[in-house]
Design an enzyme around this catalytic site. Structure first.
Site, PDB file in Angstrom:
ATOM      1  N   LEU A  91      -1.679   6.908   3.172  1.00 62.26           N
ATOM      2  CA  LEU A  91      -1.257   5.675   4.529  1.00 62.26           C
ATOM      3  C   LEU A  91       0.167   5.600   4.584  1.00 62.26           C
ATOM      4  CD1 LEU A  91      -3.551   2.817   2.751  1.00 62.26           C
ATOM      5  CD2 LEU A  91      -3.915   3.678   5.115  1.00 62.26           C
ATOM      6  N   HIS A 132      -4.007  10.727  -6.981  1.00 64.47           N
ATOM      7  CA  HIS A 132      -3.056  10.546  -6.178  1.00 64.47           C
ATOM      8  C   HIS A 132      -2.229   9.226  -6.146  1.00 64.47           C
ATOM      9  CE1 HIS A 132      -2.549  10.487  -1.352  1.00 64.47           C
ATOM     10  NE2 HIS A 132      -2.041   9.262  -1.739  1.00 64.47           N
ATOM     11  N   GLU A 133      -2.989   8.069  -6.623  1.00 66.14           N
ATOM     12  CA  GLU A 133      -2.141   6.922  -6.741  1.00 66.14           C
ATOM     13  C   GLU A 133      -1.300   6.840  -7.982  1.00 66.14           C
ATOM     14  OE1 GLU A 133      -2.436   5.271  -4.171  1.00 66.14           O
ATOM     15  OE2 GLU A 133      -4.267   6.053  -3.523  1.00 66.14           O
ATOM     16  N   HIS A 136       1.604   8.445  -6.794  1.00 66.37           N
ATOM     17  CA  HIS A 136       2.610   7.531  -6.211  1.00 66.37           C
ATOM     18  C   HIS A 136       3.680   6.713  -7.260  1.00 66.37           C
ATOM     19  CE1 HIS A 136       1.841   7.619  -1.772  1.00 66.37           C
ATOM     20  NE2 HIS A 136       0.405   7.486  -2.176  1.00 66.37           N
TER      21      HIS A 136
HETATM   22 NI    NI Z   1      -1.171   7.914  -0.574  1.00 66.91          NI
END
Ligand code: NI
Length: 180
Positions: A91, A132-133, A136
């Site tokens: 996103l 993936h998170e 971040h």
């Molecule tokens: Ni992402």
């Protein structure tokens, strides 16, 4: 923390490159942020969202691949097995899709929104989204995994995103299968 509307931050913003701070004590404000993050994730047709993606440099993520919602504080991977390569969107990097090699199975330790320790085992897509998170939270983005040629090709697109600062709405497309 003031109740401003959460907004997805797009590549180019410093907060996406900062290491998220551990949450010392989980409180109402964290529960509130997690709920609003989950709502924003659903509204954005995403399957995962990390707090830095909404401008909050704290270690919190939400994930839902259609099998139930996870709201996790201070998540960390304690075991991993195997490898898989999936195409990932993000996103915070609209319009970009990168093949990322990750563990096929992971075991996480985290706190739930009540501050209770919990352990989660995940495989396949769910394991991919957790990794993936958690990336971040380390300030890492999918573009960091792209091969040099792809990076060069998307440079212009990324510059455009930085200039528009996310004001460009990129429609969901076939080339962007998963937004995390
Ligand atoms: Ni992402």
């Amino acid at each position: 923390m003031e109740k401003t509307e959460l907004k997805i931050r797009v590549v180019g913003e410093d907060v996406l490159r900062r290491k998220a701070k551990q949450v010392r004590q989980v409180g109402e404000e964290h529960q509130d942020i997690l709920s609003r993050m989950a709502q924003l994730m659903y509204d954005s047709s995403g399957i995962g969202l990390a707090a830095p993606q909404v401008g909050i440099a704290q270690s919190m993520i939400v994930v839902d691949i259609g099998q139930g919602l996870y709201k996790l504080v201070n998540p960390r991977i304690v075991r991993r097995k195997g490898t898989q390569v999936l195409e990932e969107g993000c996103l915070s990097v609209p319009g970009v899709c990168v093949k990322v090699k990750r563990a096929q199975w992971v075991c996480l330790e985290a706190l739930d929104q009540q501050g209770k320790p919990l352990r989660v085992e995940a495989e396949g897509l769910l394991a991919c989204v957790f990794q993936h998170e958690i990336d971040h939270l380390e300030g890492k983005l999918i573009i960091d995994y792209a091969p040099l040629l792809q990076r060069l090709k998307m440079r212009k697109h990324l510059e455009g995103l930085k200039e528009k600062n996310g004001n460009e709405r990129v429609p969901k497309s076939k080339t962007e299968p998963r937004r995390l």
